[in-house]
Design a protein around this motif. Structure first.
Motif, PDB file in Angstrom:
ATOM      1  N   ASN A  87       9.843   2.986   9.071  1.00  0.00           N
ATOM      2  CA  ASN A  87       8.604   3.754   8.946  1.00  0.00           C
ATOM      3  C   ASN A  87       7.476   3.233   9.841  1.00  0.00           C
ATOM      4  O   ASN A  87       6.417   2.807   9.368  1.00  0.00           O
ATOM      5  CB  ASN A  87       8.141   3.765   7.488  1.00  0.00           C
ATOM      6  N   GLN A  88       7.755   3.252  11.135  1.00  0.00           N
ATOM      7  CA  GLN A  88       6.746   2.853  12.115  1.00  0.00           C
ATOM      8  C   GLN A  88       6.254   4.091  12.860  1.00  0.00           C
ATOM      9  O   GLN A  88       7.001   5.039  13.086  1.00  0.00           O
ATOM     10  CB  GLN A  88       7.335   1.853  13.111  1.00  0.00           C
ATOM     11  N   GLN A  89       4.983   4.090  13.232  1.00  0.00           N
ATOM     12  CA  GLN A  89       4.411   5.226  13.950  1.00  0.00           C
ATOM     13  C   GLN A  89       4.702   5.120  15.448  1.00  0.00           C
ATOM     14  O   GLN A  89       4.519   4.061  16.043  1.00  0.00           O
ATOM     15  CB  GLN A  89       2.903   5.311  13.716  1.00  0.00           C
ATOM     16  N   VAL A  90       5.146   6.244  16.013  1.00  0.00           N
ATOM     17  CA  VAL A  90       5.486   6.339  17.432  1.00  0.00           C
ATOM     18  C   VAL A  90       4.809   7.584  17.983  1.00  0.00           C
ATOM     19  O   VAL A  90       4.784   8.637  17.330  1.00  0.00           O
ATOM     20  CB  VAL A  90       7.017   6.413  17.640  1.00  0.00           C
ATOM     21  N   LEU A  91       4.280   7.496  19.191  1.00  0.00           N
ATOM     22  CA  LEU A  91       3.593   8.617  19.831  1.00  0.00           C
ATOM     23  C   LEU A  91       4.566   9.325  20.764  1.00  0.00           C
ATOM     24  O   LEU A  91       5.144   8.709  21.663  1.00  0.00           O
ATOM     25  CB  LEU A  91       2.377   8.120  20.607  1.00  0.00           C
ATOM     26  N   SER A  92       4.772  10.633  20.562  1.00  0.00           N
ATOM     27  CA  SER A  92       5.671  11.410  21.413  1.00  0.00           C
ATOM     28  C   SER A  92       4.955  11.846  22.678  1.00  0.00           C
ATOM     29  O   SER A  92       3.738  11.668  22.822  1.00  0.00           O
ATOM     30  CB  SER A  92       6.198  12.633  20.648  1.00  0.00           C
TER      31      SER A  92
END
Length: 291
Positions: A87-92
Motif C-alpha cells: 500500500n504505497q502511493q505511486v504517481l502514474s
C-alpha cells in the motif's frame, strides 16, 4: 581403568568435551538450505549451493566436516522467498496517485555474493529481504511513472509486470539473487474526488471514442449508399438506352405497385381513394402505352 571409574566427574567432563568437539566438527546441511563456510570471518566455500535443474537428493546436502571453533556457517534458504511492497502511493504518467500493493519472489543463487553484500551476518536472509524492498519500490515507481492508469486495466498489465521484474533484476544482481516473479496485487485510486475525477475522465474518453466510431460508420454508410445509388442509376441508364419503351413500362409498373399498395408497403398518405380521369397520362400503360 578402575582408577578412571573412581573419578566419574572427570569421565563426564571428558565425554562432554568429545560431544562438543563432535558437534563442532560435523554439521548436517538440509536439502532446503545452503551454507557458506567462514574461516576467520572470510568466506572459503559453499555447501549445497543452488543449481538450476538439480535433482532432489543429489544436491550436496548431508553431513560435512569443518574446523571446530574456527569455521562458522551462514545459512541461506534455497527455496523461493517473498518481499512485499504494501500500500504505497505511486504517481502514474497521467498524474494519478495510485495505492499499489505488490510483491516479488526471489531465490538466492549466489550464496558467496549474498554473504559479502550483507556483511556476513547471521541474518543474511532478512538483510537481503530488507535490501530488496526499496529496489522493488523503485522499480515499480519508475515503470508505473511511464504508464497511464488505464494500462493497468488492460491486457498490457502483464507486460508492465515483466518490465518491473527486469528493472529489479538489474538492481538485485549485486545481492546474488534471482527475481523469479513480480506481481501487482492491486493498484487503486484513493477514495474521494481523485477517483471521481479519474472515472469522469475515463467516461468522457470512452464517449468521445464512441462518437468517433459512430461518425466514421455513418460516413462509410453514406459512401456505400452513394456508390449503390450511382450503380443503380448507371444500370437504369443502360437499360433505357437499350429499350426505352420497356424501361417506361417497367417504371410504370413499379409506380402502380407502390401507389396501389400491391408491394406490401405502407398505404399512401392522405386519402385511401384515387380518382383519375380515363385519359390521365398516369394510366397510359393500361391503354397500350398510348397506342
Amino acid at each position: 581403568m578402575n582408577g578412571l571409574w573412581r573419578h566419574p566427574i572427570a569421565l563426564g567432563l571428558a565425554a562432554l568435551v568429545l560431544v562438543i568437539l563432535f558437534s563442532a566438527t560435523i554439521t548436517i546441511v538440509p536439502e532446503t538450505q545452503q551454507a557458506v563456510i567462514l574461516r576467520f570471518e572470510q568466506p572459503v566455500r559453499t555447501v549445497n549451493a543452488w543449481k538450476p535443474n538439480e535433482q532432489f537428493g543429489r544436491t550436496g546436502a548431508g553431513p560435512i566436516l569443518r574446523i571446530p571453533f574456527i569455521d562458522r556457517l551462514v545459512w541461506l534458504n534455497k527455496r523461493v522467498l517473498d518481499v512485499d511492497y504494501d500500500n504505497q502511493q505511486v504517481l502514474s504518467s497521467d498524474q494519478l496517485r495510485l495505492e499499489v500493493d505488490a510483491y516479488a519472489r526471489f531465490r538466492i543463487i549466489d550464496p558467496l555474493k549474498a554473504v559479502n553484500a550483507t556483511g556476513s551476518t547471521s541474518q543474511t536472509e532478512a538483510a537481503i529481504t530488507e535490501a530488496l524492498r526499496p529496489l522493488l519500490g523503485s522499480s515499480i515507481r519508475n515503470e508505473l511513472g511511464n504508464q497511464p492508469f488505464a494500462t493497468l486495466l488492460s491486457p498490457e498489465r502483464d507486460q508492465v509486470m515483466d518490465n518491473i521484474q527486469t528493472r529489479m533484476q538489474r538492481l538485485a544482481s549485486q545481492y546474488g539473487v534471482q527475481i523469479v516473479d513480480v506481481r501487482i496485487k492491486h493498484a487503486d485510486l484513493p477514495d474521494g474526488s481523485p477517483l471521481d475525477r479519474a472515472l469522469a475522465r475515463m467516461a468522457t474518453a470512452r464517449q468521445q471514442q464512441a462518437t468517433t466510431i459512430r461518425a466514421q460508420g455513418q460516413k462509410e454508410a453514406q459512401i456505400i449508399r452513394g456508390e449503390a445509388d450511382a450503380a443503380a442509376a448507371r444500370i437504369y441508364a443502360q437499360s433505357f438506352t437499350k429499350d426505352a419503351d420497356f424501361y417506361d413500362f417497367y417504371r410504370a409498373m413499379q409506380s402502380y405497385r407502390h401507389t396501389f399498395g400491391a408491394d406490401g408497403g405502407p398505404a399512401p398518405s392522405g386519402s385511401t381513394s384515387i380518382i383519375l380521369s380515363p385519359g390521365n397520362s398516369y394510366l397510359r400503360e393500361f391503354e397500350g402505352r398510348g397506342r
